[in-house]
Write an enzyme that holds these catalytic residues in place. Structure first.
Site, PDB file in Angstrom:
ATOM      1  N   CYS A  86     -61.519  -9.402 -40.661  1.00  0.00           N
ATOM      2  CA  CYS A  86     -62.310  -9.860 -41.812  1.00  0.00           C
ATOM      3  C   CYS A  86     -63.059  -8.684 -42.428  1.00  0.00           C
ATOM      4  O   CYS A  86     -62.446  -7.771 -42.954  1.00  0.00           O
ATOM      5  CB  CYS A  86     -63.234 -11.001 -41.373  1.00  0.00           C
ATOM      6  SG  CYS A  86     -63.869 -11.958 -42.761  1.00  0.00           S
ATOM      7  N   HIS A 203     -59.649 -14.981 -38.286  1.00  0.00           N
ATOM      8  CA  HIS A 203     -60.428 -14.722 -37.070  1.00  0.00           C
ATOM      9  C   HIS A 203     -59.754 -15.272 -35.812  1.00  0.00           C
ATOM     10  O   HIS A 203     -60.162 -16.338 -35.322  1.00  0.00           O
ATOM     11  CB  HIS A 203     -61.806 -15.383 -37.198  1.00  0.00           C
ATOM     12  CG  HIS A 203     -62.686 -14.752 -38.218  1.00  0.00           C
ATOM     13  ND1 HIS A 203     -63.496 -13.680 -37.943  1.00  0.00           N
ATOM     14  CD2 HIS A 203     -62.869 -15.023 -39.531  1.00  0.00           C
ATOM     15  CE1 HIS A 203     -64.154 -13.321 -39.032  1.00  0.00           C
ATOM     16  NE2 HIS A 203     -63.794 -14.116 -40.014  1.00  0.00           N
ATOM     17  N   GLU A 205     -60.289 -14.430 -32.911  1.00  0.00           N
ATOM     18  CA  GLU A 205     -61.296 -14.481 -31.837  1.00  0.00           C
ATOM     19  C   GLU A 205     -62.032 -15.819 -31.796  1.00  0.00           C
ATOM     20  O   GLU A 205     -62.731 -16.111 -30.834  1.00  0.00           O
ATOM     21  CB  GLU A 205     -62.293 -13.328 -31.984  1.00  0.00           C
ATOM     22  CG  GLU A 205     -63.357 -13.490 -33.066  1.00  0.00           C
ATOM     23  CD  GLU A 205     -62.873 -13.048 -34.456  1.00  0.00           C
ATOM     24  OE1 GLU A 205     -61.650 -12.921 -34.652  1.00  0.00           O
ATOM     25  OE2 GLU A 205     -63.728 -12.852 -35.348  1.00  0.00           O
TER      26      GLU A 205
END
Lengths: 231, 79
Positions: A86, A203, A205
């Site tokens: 990002c 994302h 994660e």
């Protein structure tokens, strides 16, 4: 794998990244601030998401000039592995470590939703736990994720097989509807020529634990942990 | 010496902001707006008094930081 997460004033996704890295390595990554020095024994540098320096001038432009980014450039020149997610992807682009630019989303809207991506290249330190063509779900949240590069750069990226991920439907089709931010050729993430730097807008994660609603993003971190063992 | 740096999205680069402004102008009843492009202006107050040197410095600033030349073009005006 010794990982370092670099934060800047305005970074806000470092804790999600810390959770993902800790889950695969069993230990806390080093948390660094923009004025710190990057230690020499780091295997992976991660630039997490957020709004570094309030997105002043252009997203990532200020962070790219901050003191620690000189160390990160040196780290890259030594062949170090870097993940930018990002705002981290925006910073890598503004630093010149990855090519292209990230424009305002074509819809002009901030997009906060799930997307699906197709793994365009397996076998890298970031993607070894996936098969080429694998589809995975990932949250995304950004206002400026519309990847752009001129045709010569795009042809080089495709020719050298440096497109990492493409936005697709859940079934893996590359369509305009699946390409919510309007990125050229549905590109969601790319690699550097040595395959050691990877930047992407979504994302992964944020999907690494069943408690988060899924583990679709976990293979990226397992790949890194497996590939960078005491590198 | 004052310098103005005009930063604009490059020709051929999608400018969603300009497009949205165009639609809004249409909505307000302004007819005949063929195209809108939105950029930014950065004003610099430089210690340099030589115009050529000031221009050169401003251009270098634009290349290194003020514009991302992958997606933006720039023009320097001295005032």
């Amino acid at each position: 794998m010794k990982a370092a997460i670099i934060t800047f004033p305005g970074t806000n996704r470092e804790r999600d990244m810390r959770t993902a890295l800790k889950r695969v390595t069993g230990r806390d990554p080093l948390m660094l601030f923009h004025r710190d020095e990057l230690p020499k024994d780091i295997d992976l540098v991660v630039l997490p998401g957020g709004f570094s320096y309030g997105d002043y001038l252009r997203c990532g432009a200020m962070a790219a000039q901050s003191p620690i980014m000189k160390d990160v450039r040196d780290f890259a020149a030594r062949g170090g592995h870097i993940l930018g997610v990002c705002n981290g992807f925006q910073i890598l682009i503004e630093t010149g470590l990855l090519p292209g630019g990230l424009l305002r989303n074509a819809s002009l809207r901030f997009l906060s939703m799930d997307c699906h991506m197709r793994v365009e290249r397996a076998g890298t330190a970031f993607t070894s736990r996936w098969q080429k063509g694998a589809i995975f779900r990932s949250p995304m949240a950004h206002g400026d994720g519309n990847y752009f590069a001129d045709d010569a750069t795009l042809d080089r990226l495709e020719g050298e097989n440096l497109v990492a991920f493409r936005y697709t439907t859940e079934a893996g089709e590359v369509t305009d509807a699946a390409n919510r931010n309007g990125s050229v050729r549905n590109i969601a993430g790319i690699f550097s020529p040595n395959l050691r730097i990877c930047g992407l807008m979504p994302h992964p994660e944020d999907l690494v634990d069943p408690l988060m609603g899924g583990t679709d993003g976990l293979p990226m971190f397992e790949s890194l942990a497996e590939s960078l063992v005491s590198a | 010496m004052k310098a103005r740096v005009y930063v604009m999205p490059k020709n051929g680069v999608l400018d969603p902001q300009g497009k949205a402004i165009g639609h809004a102008l249409e909505g307000l009843g302004f007819a005949g707006v063929n195209d809108v492009r939105a950029g930014k202006v950065i004003e610099l107050d430089l210690a340099e008094t030589n115009p050529d040197a000031a221009r050169k410095t401003a251009e270098e600033m634009a290349r290194k930081l003020l514009a991302n030349t992958v997606i933006e073009s720039f023009r320097v005006e001295l005032a």
